[in-house]
Design an enzyme around this catalytic site. Structure first.
Site, PDB file in Angstrom:
ATOM      1  N   PRO A   2       0.839  -1.210   0.000  1.00 23.89           N
ATOM      2  CA  PRO A   2       0.000   0.000   0.000  1.00 23.89           C
ATOM      3  C   PRO A   2       0.868   1.253   0.000  1.00 23.89           C
ATOM      4  CG  PRO A   2      -0.635  -1.515   1.751  1.00 23.89           C
ATOM      5  CD  PRO A   2       0.648  -2.027   1.178  1.00 23.89           C
ATOM      6  N   GLU A   3       0.488   2.225  -0.786  1.00 23.61           N
ATOM      7  CA  GLU A   3       1.264   3.471  -0.834  1.00 23.61           C
ATOM      8  C   GLU A   3       0.670   4.503   0.122  1.00 23.61           C
ATOM      9  OE1 GLU A   3       2.670   4.699  -4.559  1.00 23.61           O
ATOM     10  OE2 GLU A   3       2.768   2.675  -5.365  1.00 23.61           O
ATOM     11  N   LYS A  50       5.229   5.266   3.961  1.00 30.26           N
ATOM     12  CA  LYS A  50       4.391   4.079   3.834  1.00 30.26           C
ATOM     13  C   LYS A  50       4.226   3.346   5.146  1.00 30.26           C
ATOM     14  CE  LYS A  50       5.706   3.518  -0.970  1.00 30.26           C
ATOM     15  NZ  LYS A  50       6.459   2.720  -1.931  1.00 30.26           N
ATOM     16  N   ASN A 222       4.795  24.384  20.542  1.00 31.95           N
ATOM     17  CA  ASN A 222       4.291  25.708  20.896  1.00 31.95           C
ATOM     18  C   ASN A 222       5.134  26.415  21.961  1.00 31.95           C
ATOM     19  OD1 ASN A 222       2.329  27.646  20.279  1.00 31.95           O
ATOM     20  ND2 ASN A 222       1.210  27.181  22.171  1.00 31.95           N
TER      21      ASN A 222
END
Ligand SMILES: [Zn+2]
Length: 325
Positions: A2-3, A50, A222
């Site tokens: 899967p990309e 990935k 922050n």
């Protein structure tokens, strides 16, 4: 395999479970001792390239990040303006005493914890048929070569206290100390790329927004943002494009030095003594201002500054108010 977009989808499936405690574990993984996950709290979920990264902490341990922090992390993981996250933009949460702790975890939990062993991030790398399912198992869509209808065997199943569950198929899992990010953007990495960071700071955006862009300043949160803008005497809403290169160089020096000193004081077990963050006065006794700033449509963060030490370069359209109000 899967990309990126697929893994991003897997990550979004896991997001609703962030904050929940694992009640029961299953799965066929042999490399991973799946029972280690029992009773842990899923603290965060990120995607980098990935790989999917899930952070786990002891359920009775420190509280997880606030929704805002998690959303910010997800935003960072998701790229600047992930449409899936629009609408979650943070109304700033009431400041809590442990925001420093959360911020520290957010900014740089990796380094101190890396020294303690396996790390608390589970890196999941998917194979050709790898997938994540939420609240359902994958069913066989056809018979195998022997004519059997056999459902795929999950590598890992995480049942959560809510009753929901996540199922991971065809993947390799490994504990690691942090999501693998680009060290050239990591303010605490020796590989940090100064030139790239300076180019980013030259953007016409308010400098306080650019500093939180994890693509260029991975690890900068922050607290660091507020403190280094004070140290460099730059008003948070100054467009970077209006600042002289020498100002930007100084800001960058402050960022690197402050972050490194904070890390080292943490390693010595010492706390942080902010100059402006959550303060009412700057060290010179001037009353501070505060406002909630962030990219339009993105996440807003509370920002403190000293109007005398950090004079405004241009009028702003934010909504600042005196701290003492
Ligand atoms: Zn001041």
């Amino acid at each position: 395999m899967p990309e990126g977009p697929s893994v991003r989808k897997f990550q979004l499936l896991t997001s609703p479970f962030v904050g929940q405690v694992v009640a029961k574990v299953g799965g066929s993984s042999r490399k991973l001792s799946v029972n280690d996950l029992n009773a842990l709290r899923l603290q965060d979920s990120q995607v980098h390239g990935k790989n999917l990264y899930l952070a786990f902490v002891a359920a009775e341990g420190p509280v997880g990040p606030t929704a805002e922090e998690t959303a910010l992390q997800r935003e960072a993981a998701c790229g600047a303006r992930c449409p899936a996250l629009q609408g979650q933009a943070g109304v700033p949460h009431p400041l809590s005493q442990d925001e420093e702790l959360q911020e520290a975890q957010h900014s740089r939990s990796e380094a101190p914890e890396a020294a303690e062993g396996r790390g608390n991030w589970l890196r999941i790398h998917f194979g050709m048929f790898g997938s994540v399912r939420a609240n359902e198992f994958s069913r066989a869509s056809r018979a195998n070569k022997r004519g059997d209808w056999k459902d795929p065997v999950p590598r890992l199943v995480l049942h959560f206290e809510s009753g929901g569950f996540l199922v991971f198929y065809n993947c390799r899992m490994l504990w690691c100390s942090s999501p693998r990010a680009d060290p050239a953007s990591d303010i605490l990495a020796v590989e940090f790329h100064r030139g790239r960071a300076l180019r980013a700071l030259c953007a016409p955006d308010p400098i306080c927004n650019t500093l939180l862009d994890q693509r260029y300043f991975s690890g900068l949160g922050n607290i660091i943002k507020n403190e280094i803008l004070y140290l460099a005497r730059i008003h948070p809403l100054t467009p970077g494009s209006l600042l002289a290169l020498s100002d930007l160089e100084r800001l960058l020096d402050c960022a690197l030095q402050f972050s490194s000193e904070w890390l080292h004081s943490k390693l010595r077990g010492q706390g942080l003594h902010p100059r402006v963050y959550q303060k009412e006065q700057c060290p010179l006794g001037h009353p501070l201002m505060k406002g909630t700033f962030g990219p339009s449509g993105g996440f807003k963060r509370l920002t403190w500054w000293c109007p005398q030490c950090q004079p405004a370069v241009l009028p702003w359209d934010g909504d600042p108010s005196p701290v003492t109000e």
